[in-house]
Motif scaffolding. Structure first.
Motif: not given
Length: 499
Positions: A61-65, A235-246, A292-298
């Motif tokens: 979620g922090s990569a969404v900022f 720590v988290a990152g946004q990869y390309q336009e639609n993927l967030y991993l942290g 904890s590990l997680g991902g968000i995809a648009k």
């Protein structure tokens, strides 16, 4: 002359009265209040991110900022307890105010790298506030003598006497250190005159009660304080336009105090004992770790999905216990056993099971959003450690048989009207017990409002949860319970500054 000072003894045995299924549940049930926005939307942030408390649900979620920012939140906690004991009803109400959340995120953007953003964040959240109190008073057929008889059964009378050269404080501590908590409780019952041996010889192992009654009057108060907090490094990152991993590392801190006060009377006129008081104070402190590990995809402009794994939490805890007792038949020296005498117990560990969360959110551009989280945690896998301890082995078997899967559902929504945001949420959490009559399901709802000043934001939230708990007043010998309806109401104010 008696010594009145602080006595400390390290007990190498397991503390049977404190280290049990109740400890596992106490430190596994997080009730994170978090930021005001997080709270107002029921904590349903697994597919949204963009909030510092959302890291507790999904570390991506922090990569969404889009901007670096700092958030601080304070809450007023109200605990309203309706307690039914026998046919008597009592209400208790407590309030406390805490700084419950502080955190910040630093966002680094890139234009020539597939990793569009990198976010480094830290956050402190009060995972649970233990400030609480309830009181019951009523008539019961199970007096406190049953507690002491249960522990005394099988203990030789010689072990329960004050030995030559000992004073009563030394005897109390030595019995606890050498023979364990159970023998120590039997000693208290015997020295307080509540129980007597059937045969007054050192080899005797059978006892009877000096309390004669059909029913007794009991007044019981339990007051708790402390916290279970969580400090997260993320720590988290946004990869390309639609993927967030942290990923996150979580450092937990525990401080818990519990005071119980029992007054008992109403015995038969012929009873040798006419009144009894028995008070206990437990102090627990320790620390824990999880990751904890997680991902968000648009999936498109409107739909987001998220998934996260919360590892088991491993706690290292220590207990110390103080007791005091008196009765109309107590030996004159019994009053020297009081809260100045402290029993210290060896460090023990608790493993809280892992948790999986799946999430979906619908974003309506700048107008608002809807979000849903589902959490799954199998509490039957909780453990007291070391598992080689025979007391913990039997208790872990009991945990596995009594606890089950906890399913959690969170729903949140936000409507934006220019600079104003209106929010609402709902939370449902299943009982950790297979038998929901012991601890009921938790239901909660929330709402709030926020105002965006451009470079900063002010948020206000209100939340309310309700849960029924069937509480044992004592862990051994007495199975009478108090049915308590817990209503927790929180008001949270938060301020966010972008930089």
């Amino acid at each position: 002359m008696k010594r009145i000072s602080t006595f400390i003894m390290v007990l190498v045995c397991a503390f049977a009265s404190a280290q049990n299924i109740n400890d596992v549940l106490r430190y596994s049930q997080e009730n994170i209040i978090g930021t005001a926005r997080f709270q107002a939307m029921g904590g349903a942030f697994g597919a949204l991110g963009g909030d510092l408390s959302s890291l507790n649900v999904n570390p991506a979620g922090s990569a969404v900022f889009n901007f670096s920012q700092f958030t601080i939140s304070g809450s007023n906690y109200n605990r309203d307890n309706d307690a039914l004991f026998g046919n008597s009803f009592r209400n208790s109400d407590t309030n406390s105010t805490e700084l419950n959340q502080v955190g910040g995120v630093f966002v680094f953007k890139s234009t020539d790298n597939p990793w569009k953003k990198l976010a480094l964040s830290f956050n402190y959240d009060l995972a649970r506030n233990f400030d609480n109190e309830f009181a019951v008073a009523g008539n019961t057929t199970q007096g406190i003598d049953n507690y002491f008889l249960n522990f005394a059964d099988g203990e030789t009378l010689g072990n329960l006497r004050v030995q030559q050269g000992e004073n009563i404080e030394d005897a109390y501590l030595n019995i606890g250190s050498d023979l364990g908590f159970g023998a120590q409780q039997a000693f208290l019952g015997f020295q307080a005159g509540i129980i007597e041996p059937t045969d007054d010889v050192d080899a005797n192992t059978a006892y009877f009660s000096n309390a004669e009654y059909t029913s007794v009057n009991q007044r019981y108060i339990q007051s708790t304080s402390g916290y279970n907090s969580k400090f997260t490094v993320n720590v988290a990152g946004q990869y390309q336009e639609n993927l967030y991993l942290g990923a996150s590392l979580n450092f937990h801190s525990v401080l818990y105090d519990r005071l119980t006060l029992l007054d008992e009377d109403g015995y038969d006129v012929s009873s040798p004992v006419q009144s009894t008081t028995f008070d206990n104070f437990l102090h627990t402190e320790g620390y824990g770790f999880s990751f904890s590990l997680g991902g968000i995809a648009k999936l498109n402009d409107n739909i987001r999905v998220g998934g996260s794994y919360q590892s088991p939490t491993w706690y290292e805890l220590t207990d110390d216990v103080s007791q005091r007792i008196n009765s109309t038949l107590a030996v004159s020296d019994i009053n020297f056993i009081n809260f100045s005498i402290v029993n210290l117990f060896e460090e023990y560990r608790i493993k809280v099971p892992a948790k999986l969360t799946g999430s979906v959110a619908v974003v309506f551009g700048k107008d608002g959003l809807l979000s849903f989280d589902y959490g799954h945690q199998d509490m039957s896998e909780a453990e007291l450690r070391p598992t080689t301890d025979p007391n913990f082995t039997s208790e872990n078997d009991f945990i596995a048989s009594q606890l089950g899967v906890v399913n959690t559902y969170r729903l949140g929504g936000e409507l934006r009207i220019e600079e104003v945001s209106l929010r609402g949420g709902y939370r449902y959490e299943q009982s950790p017990y297979e038998n929901g009559d012991i601890i009921g399901d938790l239901n909660g709802y929330s709402g709030g409002i926020g105002y965006n000043f451009g470079g900063s934001r002010l948020d206000l939230a209100f939340s309310r949860t309700e849960q029924d708990v069937n509480t044992l007043l004592f862990d051994s010998g007495i199975n009478s319970t108090a049915m308590i309806n817990h209503i927790n109401t929180n008001i949270t104010l938060g301020y966010t500054l972008k930089f």
